[in-house]
Motif scaffolding. Sequence first.
Motif, PDB file in Angstrom:
ATOM      1  N   LYS A  54      29.958  33.762 -47.462  1.00  0.00           N
ATOM      2  CA  LYS A  54      29.621  35.125 -47.832  1.00  0.00           C
ATOM      3  C   LYS A  54      29.602  35.271 -49.348  1.00  0.00           C
ATOM      4  O   LYS A  54      30.524  34.826 -50.018  1.00  0.00           O
ATOM      5  N   PRO A  55      28.560  35.908 -49.863  1.00  0.00           N
ATOM      6  CA  PRO A  55      28.583  36.238 -51.286  1.00  0.00           C
ATOM      7  C   PRO A  55      29.706  37.239 -51.558  1.00  0.00           C
ATOM      8  O   PRO A  55      30.149  37.954 -50.664  1.00  0.00           O
ATOM      9  N   ALA A  56      30.149  37.304 -52.797  1.00  0.00           N
ATOM     10  CA  ALA A  56      31.302  38.134 -53.138  1.00  0.00           C
ATOM     11  C   ALA A  56      31.005  39.629 -53.053  1.00  0.00           C
ATOM     12  O   ALA A  56      31.842  40.401 -52.617  1.00  0.00           O
ATOM     13  N   GLN A  57      29.833  40.062 -53.466  1.00  0.00           N
ATOM     14  CA  GLN A  57      29.528  41.483 -53.549  1.00  0.00           C
ATOM     15  C   GLN A  57      28.760  41.965 -52.323  1.00  0.00           C
ATOM     16  O   GLN A  57      27.789  41.341 -51.916  1.00  0.00           O
ATOM     17  N   PRO A  58      29.166  43.104 -51.765  1.00  0.00           N
ATOM     18  CA  PRO A  58      28.398  43.663 -50.650  1.00  0.00           C
ATOM     19  C   PRO A  58      27.104  44.300 -51.152  1.00  0.00           C
ATOM     20  O   PRO A  58      26.991  44.689 -52.306  1.00  0.00           O
ATOM     21  N   SER A  59      26.164  44.397 -50.262  1.00  0.00           N
ATOM     22  CA  SER A  59      24.884  45.033 -50.543  1.00  0.00           C
ATOM     23  C   SER A  59      24.693  46.121 -49.494  1.00  0.00           C
ATOM     24  O   SER A  59      25.244  46.035 -48.392  1.00  0.00           O
ATOM     25  N   PHE A  60      23.912  47.137 -49.812  1.00  0.00           N
ATOM     26  CA  PHE A  60      23.712  48.254 -48.898  1.00  0.00           C
ATOM     27  C   PHE A  60      22.234  48.417 -48.608  1.00  0.00           C
ATOM     28  O   PHE A  60      21.402  48.358 -49.509  1.00  0.00           O
ATOM     29  N   HIS A  61      21.922  48.626 -47.340  1.00  0.00           N
ATOM     30  CA  HIS A  61      20.543  48.826 -46.917  1.00  0.00           C
ATOM     31  C   HIS A  61      20.452  50.204 -46.257  1.00  0.00           C
ATOM     32  O   HIS A  61      21.077  50.451 -45.229  1.00  0.00           O
ATOM     33  N   GLN A  62      19.685  51.084 -46.872  1.00  0.00           N
ATOM     34  CA  GLN A  62      19.544  52.453 -46.378  1.00  0.00           C
ATOM     35  C   GLN A  62      18.616  52.470 -45.165  1.00  0.00           C
ATOM     36  O   GLN A  62      17.543  51.880 -45.190  1.00  0.00           O
ATOM     37  N   LEU A  63      19.028  53.143 -44.106  1.00  0.00           N
ATOM     38  CA  LEU A  63      18.200  53.314 -42.923  1.00  0.00           C
ATOM     39  C   LEU A  63      17.488  54.660 -43.001  1.00  0.00           C
ATOM     40  O   LEU A  63      17.845  55.528 -43.795  1.00  0.00           O
ATOM     41  N   GLU A  64      16.493  54.843 -42.140  1.00  0.00           N
ATOM     42  CA  GLU A  64      15.753  56.110 -42.111  1.00  0.00           C
ATOM     43  C   GLU A  64      16.670  57.258 -41.692  1.00  0.00           C
ATOM     44  O   GLU A  64      17.626  57.069 -40.940  1.00  0.00           O
ATOM     45  N   LYS A  65      16.310  58.455 -42.138  1.00  0.00           N
ATOM     46  CA  LYS A  65      17.065  59.652 -41.785  1.00  0.00           C
ATOM     47  C   LYS A  65      16.889  59.936 -40.292  1.00  0.00           C
ATOM     48  O   LYS A  65      15.816  59.754 -39.729  1.00  0.00           O
ATOM     49  N   LEU A  66      17.969  60.383 -39.650  1.00  0.00           N
ATOM     50  CA  LEU A  66      17.946  60.713 -38.225  1.00  0.00           C
ATOM     51  C   LEU A  66      18.317  62.177 -38.045  1.00  0.00           C
ATOM     52  O   LEU A  66      19.266  62.666 -38.656  1.00  0.00           O
ATOM     53  N   ALA A  84      23.715  53.966 -44.153  1.00  0.00           N
ATOM     54  CA  ALA A  84      23.487  52.736 -44.904  1.00  0.00           C
ATOM     55  C   ALA A  84      24.295  51.635 -44.237  1.00  0.00           C
ATOM     56  O   ALA A  84      25.423  51.854 -43.803  1.00  0.00           O
ATOM     57  N   VAL A  85      23.703  50.474 -44.130  1.00  0.00           N
ATOM     58  CA  VAL A  85      24.363  49.312 -43.548  1.00  0.00           C
ATOM     59  C   VAL A  85      24.904  48.461 -44.690  1.00  0.00           C
ATOM     60  O   VAL A  85      24.175  48.100 -45.611  1.00  0.00           O
ATOM     61  N   GLU A  86      26.196  48.161 -44.633  1.00  0.00           N
ATOM     62  CA  GLU A  86      26.807  47.285 -45.627  1.00  0.00           C
ATOM     63  C   GLU A  86      26.730  45.850 -45.123  1.00  0.00           C
ATOM     64  O   GLU A  86      27.072  45.568 -43.979  1.00  0.00           O
ATOM     65  N   THR A  87      26.283  44.969 -45.995  1.00  0.00           N
ATOM     66  CA  THR A  87      26.140  43.565 -45.620  1.00  0.00           C
ATOM     67  C   THR A  87      26.387  42.682 -46.829  1.00  0.00           C
ATOM     68  O   THR A  87      26.260  43.117 -47.962  1.00  0.00           O
ATOM     69  N   ARG A  88      26.730  41.462 -46.567  1.00  0.00           N
ATOM     70  CA  ARG A  88      26.845  40.475 -47.632  1.00  0.00           C
ATOM     71  C   ARG A  88      25.687  39.480 -47.559  1.00  0.00           C
ATOM     72  O   ARG A  88      25.657  38.499 -48.287  1.00  0.00           O
ATOM     73  N   PHE A  89      24.750  39.752 -46.659  1.00  0.00           N
ATOM     74  CA  PHE A  89      23.559  38.933 -46.493  1.00  0.00           C
ATOM     75  C   PHE A  89      22.329  39.840 -46.502  1.00  0.00           C
ATOM     76  O   PHE A  89      21.702  40.049 -45.461  1.00  0.00           O
ATOM     77  N   PRO A  90      21.948  40.385 -47.651  1.00  0.00           N
ATOM     78  CA  PRO A  90      20.842  41.349 -47.690  1.00  0.00           C
ATOM     79  C   PRO A  90      19.516  40.768 -47.200  1.00  0.00           C
ATOM     80  O   PRO A  90      18.722  41.486 -46.593  1.00  0.00           O
ATOM     81  N   GLU A  91      19.295  39.489 -47.405  1.00  0.00           N
ATOM     82  CA  GLU A  91      18.045  38.883 -46.954  1.00  0.00           C
ATOM     83  C   GLU A  91      17.965  38.832 -45.431  1.00  0.00           C
ATOM     84  O   GLU A  91      16.880  38.822 -44.855  1.00  0.00           O
ATOM     85  N   GLU A  92      19.103  38.822 -44.757  1.00  0.00           N
ATOM     86  CA  GLU A  92      19.130  38.778 -43.295  1.00  0.00           C
ATOM     87  C   GLU A  92      18.921  40.162 -42.670  1.00  0.00           C
ATOM     88  O   GLU A  92      18.623  40.264 -41.487  1.00  0.00           O
ATOM     89  N   ILE A  93      19.101  41.215 -43.443  1.00  0.00           N
ATOM     90  CA  ILE A  93      19.025  42.587 -42.925  1.00  0.00           C
ATOM     91  C   ILE A  93      17.668  43.222 -43.201  1.00  0.00           C
ATOM     92  O   ILE A  93      17.366  44.285 -42.685  1.00  0.00           O
ATOM     93  N   GLN A  94      16.817  42.592 -43.986  1.00  0.00           N
ATOM     94  CA  GLN A  94      15.554  43.210 -44.398  1.00  0.00           C
ATOM     95  C   GLN A  94      14.709  43.685 -43.218  1.00  0.00           C
ATOM     96  O   GLN A  94      14.059  44.713 -43.296  1.00  0.00           O
ATOM     97  N   GLU A  95      14.725  42.971 -42.123  1.00  0.00           N
ATOM     98  CA  GLU A  95      13.888  43.313 -40.970  1.00  0.00           C
ATOM     99  C   GLU A  95      14.494  44.397 -40.075  1.00  0.00           C
ATOM    100  O   GLU A  95      13.901  44.773 -39.066  1.00  0.00           O
TER     101      GLU A  95
END
Length: 160
Positions: A54-66, A84-95
Amino acid sequence: MTKKQLSVIIAVMILVSIIISAATFTGAVLYMKNSDPNATDSMSQMFSFNSEPKPAQPSFHQLEKLVLSVKGQRQTHFVMLELAVETRFPEEIQEIDNYMPVVRNSLLKLFSNKTYEQLQQERTIDSLQEEVKNTLLDAFADTQFAKHIDDVLFTKYVIQ
């Protein structure tokens, strides 16, 4: 040359080959340990069959408004969520954006069991946030996303 002599020569060649391979491996490990203080980490990563570190810093991916409806005592109310989804693998969450129908469906099911009065209670956000996280992890259980979601955060929560 007899068969017995040929067998002995082949066995000696195999034994010498094993000894040379072991010595080469040991030498490489010792060299890497002595040349780089972080070599033990790289060595464990190199020979590990686990998933990537796991990379040290978390990344956040914003989802659409519900916008969801909830029952009230007198009328129907609406809840607007931005997640927002918190992840340490932003490239894996893009889809994950392609799976918004799954997100909407699972959250619709979750909120269909809630009432306006329940959502207005004190300390509801913490427990609701945990429920949403578990709901999304269950919804994504059969995908690669589930193992890469560390947390689900509410970036906006409005009840009307």
